[in-house]
Motif scaffolding. Structure first.
Motif, mmCIF file in Angstrom:
data_model
loop_
_atom_site.group_PDB
_atom_site.id
_atom_site.type_symbol
_atom_site.label_atom_id
_atom_site.label_comp_id
_atom_site.label_asym_id
_atom_site.label_seq_id
_atom_site.Cartn_x
_atom_site.Cartn_y
_atom_site.Cartn_z
ATOM 1 N N ARG A 134 0.866 -1.178 0.000
ATOM 2 C CA ARG A 134 0.000 0.000 0.000
ATOM 3 C C ARG A 134 0.900 1.225 0.000
ATOM 4 N NH1 ARG A 134 -2.898 1.378 5.461
ATOM 5 N NH2 ARG A 134 -0.686 1.673 5.937
ATOM 6 N N THR A 135 0.964 1.898 -1.124
ATOM 7 C CA THR A 135 1.816 3.081 -1.225
ATOM 8 C C THR A 135 0.973 4.346 -1.168
ATOM 9 O OG1 THR A 135 1.712 2.988 -3.639
ATOM 10 C CG2 THR A 135 3.559 1.866 -2.572
ATOM 11 N N LEU A 136 1.607 5.442 -0.846
ATOM 12 C CA LEU A 136 0.971 6.753 -0.774
ATOM 13 C C LEU A 136 1.668 7.685 -1.763
ATOM 14 C CD1 LEU A 136 0.706 7.056 3.123
ATOM 15 C CD2 LEU A 136 -1.072 6.313 1.517
ATOM 16 N N LEU A 222 13.404 4.643 12.213
ATOM 17 C CA LEU A 222 12.122 3.966 12.008
ATOM 18 C C LEU A 222 11.013 4.995 12.131
ATOM 19 C CD1 LEU A 222 10.442 1.369 11.646
ATOM 20 C CD2 LEU A 222 10.456 1.130 14.142
ATOM 21 N N VAL A 223 10.211 5.112 11.083
ATOM 22 C CA VAL A 223 9.127 6.096 11.033
ATOM 23 C C VAL A 223 7.793 5.368 11.090
ATOM 24 C CG1 VAL A 223 8.086 7.953 9.683
ATOM 25 C CG2 VAL A 223 10.570 7.633 9.656
ATOM 26 N N GLU A 224 6.956 5.697 12.059
ATOM 27 C CA GLU A 224 5.656 5.049 12.233
ATOM 28 C C GLU A 224 4.581 6.115 12.457
ATOM 29 O OE1 GLU A 224 2.315 3.100 12.703
ATOM 30 O OE2 GLU A 224 4.135 2.182 11.904
ATOM 31 N N ASP A 259 6.972 12.559 4.461
ATOM 32 C CA ASP A 259 6.327 13.508 3.547
ATOM 33 C C ASP A 259 6.969 13.504 2.169
ATOM 34 O OD1 ASP A 259 4.484 14.271 5.426
ATOM 35 O OD2 ASP A 259 5.541 16.108 6.028
ATOM 36 N N SER A 260 8.258 13.214 2.105
ATOM 37 C CA SER A 260 8.947 13.219 0.811
ATOM 38 C C SER A 260 10.270 12.487 0.951
ATOM 39 C CB SER A 260 9.208 14.652 0.343
ATOM 40 O OG SER A 260 10.046 14.675 -0.807
ATOM 41 N N SER A 269 7.245 14.428 8.757
ATOM 42 C CA SER A 269 6.186 15.365 9.125
ATOM 43 C C SER A 269 6.538 16.188 10.350
ATOM 44 C CB SER A 269 4.884 14.600 9.376
ATOM 45 O OG SER A 269 5.047 13.658 10.428
ATOM 46 N N ASP A 270 7.524 15.767 11.132
ATOM 47 C CA ASP A 270 7.931 16.564 12.296
ATOM 48 C C ASP A 270 8.979 17.613 11.941
ATOM 49 O OD1 ASP A 270 10.173 15.042 11.854
ATOM 50 O OD2 ASP A 270 10.119 13.978 13.772
#
Length: 509
Positions: A134-136, A222-224, A259-260, A269-270
């Motif tokens: 599942r990609t965004l 690790l990004v969650e 985000d990118s 996002s932080d």
């Protein structure tokens, strides 16, 4: 369009009885076909399995394969040898017209023949195509990220990580070195946490053989998006896992999104920004797109509506299980569906095969019922967490339980013994830290000898250079193809597909 040359009474498992078509060669597809060929009498039916690959991948072993603890050959099971009474068709189902009992399939020979896809007719259909990543719509994701669901991706990622250490060791540019030693994993489910844990452990060990790299030089992130990781093992074990990873200087960022990753810079996002050559995307899966190309009923999440008997709801002679199927959990009181994981898939395959046999023989069907036993996860060599039947384990006992459980579940005695032998030898000798990235471009040396232009090596790509554009039809983060070679200095989207959009990142088919 041509009719397939798969007629009654031709090839292995010949029969004049019903034709059973199994779409997918993963957990559900292989185990269903295996049980059917064991239970069916001579001439009672014929079985055809359509699968993109000639093997089944035991995905729980991919992190250990990436870390070098298991040979990649031993995490896959050759379908032709195991399913010797079935007809194996290497290809992909493009659409299914169940009203006409026909599946349209493209095979490896489709392009060579220039005759278009083939139609395979059937009497009973078993749908188990699995799932894809599942990609965004994250900028740069399709160009620079890689998934972690196939053995090709696992080995490609291992080669890439070791090569980044080689780049960092040889470069004189501090920015290139920092980017090479920064590894970003997106998704805190099983796939992401286990892959990160095993690869960090492997890289930490490998650093002792580099004169100018220490474990502290590497940055693992690790990004969650949610407020915890490994939700399957419960809040307490999830909190322990975060604490354990941070103790190893792994930067765990909860309630944070990617985000990118354009221009080889991971933007969170932080507000944090990390120049990096490695982005691993394990943020969940979604149903295989084949399901939308059928005339079968789907639920709001794109999975097949199924009954507890594993039949497709309101449809005769159609069956499904695993990631593709929304199967009611009869052990739950809240009407939930069975989670799309290997624990359910293997057990569903057994019931599905028995029900197909019962249907052919005019016998009553059995409901699928299994109460979730719990979960185990490896965090690297001798490290793990587990929550099984209400008991919570961590550290070495959890890691040992993880190995014992999956050794008991990997298909065939042959594979069990090979994996056990490798684990035994690994305990006696040092770990392998060799990168075989050149395997991904086996003709490069000959092309150079024959006067062709050599492929660019990692030293030819600066930190701000972009990789060549992907081939047509492969520029999607969930598209097809093989992982780009380590010689590219980055991991892109030109790769095989990554097999219900759950946070685990691990599929059941």
């Amino acid at each position: 369009m041509v009719k397939a040359a798969y007629t009654r009474g031709s090839g292995p498992g010949t029969a004049s009885g019903p034709r059973i078509l199994i779409v997918g060669g993963g957990y559900v597809g292989m185990y269903t076909a295996l049980r059917l060929q064991q239970k069916l009498g001579d001439g009672e039916a014929e079985i055809t399995v359509v699968t993109p690959e000639p093997y089944m991948t035991y995905q729980p072993f991919l992190p250990e394969a990436a870390a070098g603890s298991i040979s990649p050959r031993h995490v896959v099971v050759p379908l032709r040898r195991v399913l010797d009474k079935c007809r194996i068709v290497i290809g992909e189902a493009q659409r299914i017209d169940h009203a006409k009992r026909t599946a349209t399939v493209t095979t490896l020979a489709t392009e060579e023949e220039a005759a278009g896809p083939v139609d395979i007719e059937y009497d009973e259909l078993v749908l188990a195509p699995g799932s894809i990543s599942r990609t965004l719509p994250v900028p740069g994701l399709a160009d620079y990220a890689i998934g972690f669901k196939t053995v090709e991706e696992a080995i490609g990622l291992r080669n890439h990580v070791i090569e980044q250490m080689d780049i960092a060791s040889s470069t004189r540019d501090p920015e290139v070195r920092a980017a090479a030693l920064t590894f970003v994993f997106v998704g805190g489910g099983y796939a992401g946490v286990e892959a990160l844990g095993e690869l960090e452990d492997m890289a930490r060990y490998a650093a002792r053989y580099y004169h100018n790299i220490t474990p502290e030089d590497m940055r693992w992130i690790l990004v969650e998006a949610s407020d915890r990781i490994l939700p399957e093992v419960g809040p307490e074990m999830g909190t322990y896992t975060v604490r354990e990873l941070r103790r190893r200087n792994i930067d765990v960022r909860l309630e944070t999104r990617l985000d990118s990753c354009a221009d080889r810079v991971a933007v969170l996002s932080d507000g944090a920004r990390f120049p990096t050559r490695t982005v691993v995307w394990t943020a969940g899966v979604k149903p295989h797109p084949l399901l939308a190309a059928t005339d079968l009923p789907l639920n709001e999440r794109g999975r097949l509506k199924c009954t507890p008997h594993l039949t497709v709801d309101g449809t005769e002679h159609a069956w499904a299980a695993g990631d593709a199927a929304a199967v009611p959990d009869v052990t739950a009181d809240d009407g939930r569906e069975c989670a799309p994981n290997a624990q359910h898939a293997v057990r569903q395959a057994k019931v599905l095969a028995e029900n197909v046999l019962a249907s052919l023989r005019g016998q009553p069907l059995t409901e699928y019922s299994h109460k979730y036993a719990g979960s185990v996860a490896s965090l690297g060599l001798h490290k793990g967490v587990a929550h099984v039947y209400g008991r919570k384990l961590k550290g070495y006992p959890a890691w040992f339980m993880h190995r014992v459980y999956h050794l008991s579940r990997v298909p065939t005695f042959n594979r069990k013994m090979r994996v056990l032998a490798e684990w035994t030898l690994a305990g006696l000798f040092t770990r392998e830290i060799v990168s075989l990235g050149s395997l991904e471009h086996p003709r490069a040396e000959f092309e150079l000898a024959a006067g062709g232009a050599p492929r660019p090596g990692p030293e030819d790509l600066s930190a701000d250079s972009a990789p060549p554009p992907p081939a047509p039809g492969t520029a999607s983060a969930s598209g097809t193809g093989s992982p780009p070679g380590p010689s590219s200095g980055t991991l892109g989207a030109d790769r095989r597909p990554d097999p219900e959009a759950d946070a685990s990142g691990g599929g059941a088919d």
